[in-house]
Design an enzyme around this catalytic site. Structure first.
Site, PDB file in Angstrom:
ATOM      1  N   ASP A  97       0.858  -1.172   0.000  1.00  0.00           N
ATOM      2  CA  ASP A  97       0.000   0.000   0.000  1.00  0.00           C
ATOM      3  C   ASP A  97       0.902   1.231   0.000  1.00  0.00           C
ATOM      4  OD1 ASP A  97      -2.817   1.155   2.031  1.00  0.00           O
ATOM      5  OD2 ASP A  97      -2.196   1.554  -0.019  1.00  0.00           O
ATOM      6  N   ASP A 275      -7.813  -7.485   0.892  1.00  0.00           N
ATOM      7  CA  ASP A 275      -6.876  -7.612   2.018  1.00  0.00           C
ATOM      8  C   ASP A 275      -7.612  -7.185   3.277  1.00  0.00           C
ATOM      9  OD1 ASP A 275      -6.460  -4.476   1.713  1.00  0.00           O
ATOM     10  OD2 ASP A 275      -5.556  -5.117   3.616  1.00  0.00           O
TER      11      ASP A 275
END
Ligand SMILES: CNc1nc2c(CC[C@H]3O[C@@H](OC)[C@H](OC)[C@@H]3O)c3nc(N)[nH]c(=O)c3cc2[nH]1
Length: 381
Positions: A97, A275
Site C-alpha cells: 500500500d 486484504d
C-alpha cells in the site's frame, strides 16, 4: 529487485458467473488466482505465521506497507538487503500500500497539502514528507510487484465537498504516481501500479473518479475509501455503482475488506482482490472463523469440549487441537493461541476463496453464495 526485463504484468479474465469474475494475474513473482485474499504483512511479517505456513494455507500474495517500512527499517535498508521478497523470505507476489491511509490513522501532527503529507513518526517523532513520487520510489526500492498510488482516504460520513476535494486530489496524485512509476521503469520490470478510486459514499463522485482513472494506463484499479466504518449495505451499494465503470480487463482490489460475508458479497459484485487484518487480528484475540460461523474461544462454554474446530479441515490448527485446549491457551494468554488461531483463520479465508473460484469456474456461484451463508447461519455446531 533485478533490473532484467520481465514479462509484462498481465491479467487474464478466465470466466464470469453473473458479476463474479475468475481470473489470473501474472507478476514477476508468480501467478495470482483471483478472486484472491491477500494476508496483511504490514511490517514484513504476517503476524504469528511463518512464510511457508502462509503459503500452505493457499495465499498467492501478501501485503507490505510503505508507511511502516519507510519508518523502520527504511526502504533503502531493505533495498540494500536484496528487497522485501528476500528480506521476509516470501518468494511469491507482494502488494504494497502507498502509506496514505496509515499516515492519516497512525502518524502524529499530519499536514496534508497539494504536494503530499508531512507527518511525524508514531515511533520516534521524526519528521517525514510523503509525496506521490516518494511513495512510488519506496515501493520500487522494496521491489513490490503490485504498487499503489498515494491517495487521500477520507473518513465516512463526510460533507460532499470534502469527499469531492479528496477525490480530486487523489486524481492529481494518481497522475504524479504514474509518472514516477514509469520513470523508475516499473512496467519493464513487470510490476503493476494501481489507481485508487475514491469518492466516499457519493455515487456521482465514485463514477467520475473511476472514469478519470480509467483514462490513465494503470495495470489495475483499487476501490478505496471504503471499510472505514460505513455499514455493509453502503459499501455494497458503492460497489454496485463503481465496478461497472471500472475497466473489465484489469484487476479490481477492494482495500481493507473484510469479513467472510463481505468477501462473498463483494465477489458477487465484481471484485477480484481483497486484504484485511480481520483473520490475523481476530486470531490474536481468541476468535476463530469456521465453515459454520465464528467461535469465540474466550468463552467458558468451550472449557470441556474435546472436539476440534473442524475435523474436516485440511489445516492442522482446525483439525488437531480440541476447543478445550484452545480455550485454555487463550485464557492463559499463551503465544500458541495466537499462532494456532491465526493459522486456522487464514486457512479458512483461503478455503472460502478456493470455494468461490471453483464455484465461478463451474457456473454455480449464486448457489455457493447462498449455501455458504446458510452454513454460517447454522452457527457453531
Ligand atoms: C481497513 N479498511 C480499510 N483499509 C484501507 C486502506 C489500507 C489498507 C492497508 O492497511 C493495512 O492494514 C491495516 C494494510 O497494509 C499492509 C493494508 O494494505 C486503504 N489504503 C489506501 N491507500 N487507500 C484507501 O482508500 C484505503 C481504504 C481502506 N479501508
Amino acid at each position: 529487485m533485478t533490473n532484467q526485463t520481465q514479462k509484462p504484468f498481465s491479467f487474464k479474465l478466465l470466466k464470469t458467473d453473473g458479476l463474479a469474475r475468475r481470473g489470473e494475474i501474472t507478476t514477476p513473482h508468480g501467478t495470482v488466482r483471483t478472486p484472491t485474499f491477500m494476508p496483511v504483512g504490514t511490517q514484513a511479517t504476517v503476524k504469528a505465521m511463518y512464510p511457508g505456513q502462509v503459503r500452505e494455507t493457499g495465499a498467492d500474495v501478501v501485503l507490505g506497507n510503505t508507511y511502516h517500512l519507510m519508518l523502520r527499517p527504511t526502504a533503502e535498508r531493505v533495498d540494500r538487503l536484496g528487497g522485501l521478497h528476500t528480506f521476509m523470505n516470501w518468494p511469491h507476489t507482494i502488494l504494497t500500500d502507498s502509506g496514505g491511509f496509515q499516515v492519516m490513522s497512525l502518524a502524529q501532527l499530519r499536514k496534508l497539502d497539494e504536494d503530499g503529507v508531512r507527518f511525524q513518526s508514531h515511533i520516534d517523532g521524526q519528521k517525514y514528507h510523503l509525496t506521490p513520487e516518494r511513495s512510488v520510489e519506496i515501493q520500487g526500492l522494496l521491489g513490490s510487484d503490485i504498487q499503489m498510488q498515494l491517495d487521500e482516504c477520507i473518513k465516512l460520513p463526510s460533507p460532499e465537498e470534502e469527499v469531492q476535494r479528496a477525490m480530486e486530489l487523489s486524481l492529481r496524485w494518481a497522475e504524479r504516481s504514474r509518472v514516477q512509476f514509469e520513470k523508475m521503469g516499473g512496467p519493464a520490470k513487470g510490476q503493476g501500479l494501481y489507481g485508487i478510486v475514491q469518492g466516499g459514499d457519493v455515487p456521482h463522485l465514485r463514477v467520475r473518479s473511476a472514469e478519470e482513472l480509467a483514462k490513465m494506463p494503470f495495470e489495475g484499479y483499487s476501490v478505496g475509501g471504503l471499510a472505514v466504518g460505513e455499514p455493509q449495505d453502503v459499501m455494497l451499494k458503492m460497489l454496485e455503482v463503481t465496478t461497472p465503470v471500472m475497466p473489465a480487463d484489469k484487476p479490481r482490489y477492494l482495500m481493507g475488506v473484510g469479513t467472510p460475508d463481505d468477501l462473498l458479497e463483494s465477489v458477487a459484485r465484481g471484485i477480484d482482490q481483497f486484504d484485511c487484518v480481520m483473520p490475523t487480528r481476530a486470531g490474536r484475540h481468541g476468535l476463530a472463523y469456521t465453515r459454520f460461523g465464528k467461535v469465540n474461544l474466550k468463552n467458558a462454554r468451550h472449557m470441556d469440549d474435546p472436539r476440534p474446530l473442524d475435523a474436516e479441515s485440511a489445516c492442522p490448527a482446525a483439525s488437531s487441537y480440541s476447543r478445550a485446549y484452545l480455550h485454555h491457551l487463550v485464557r492463559a494468554n499463551e503465544a500458541l493461541a495466537a499462532m494456532l488461531l491465526t493459522w486456522n483463520n487464514l486457512a479458512y479465508y483461503q478455503f472460502l476463496m478456493q470455494g468461490m473460484r471453483d464455484a465461478i469456474d463451474e457456473g454455480r456461484f449464486e448457489y455457493f453464495r447462498l449455501k455458504t451463508k446458510a452454513d454460517w447461519a447454522k452457527g457453531d455446531i
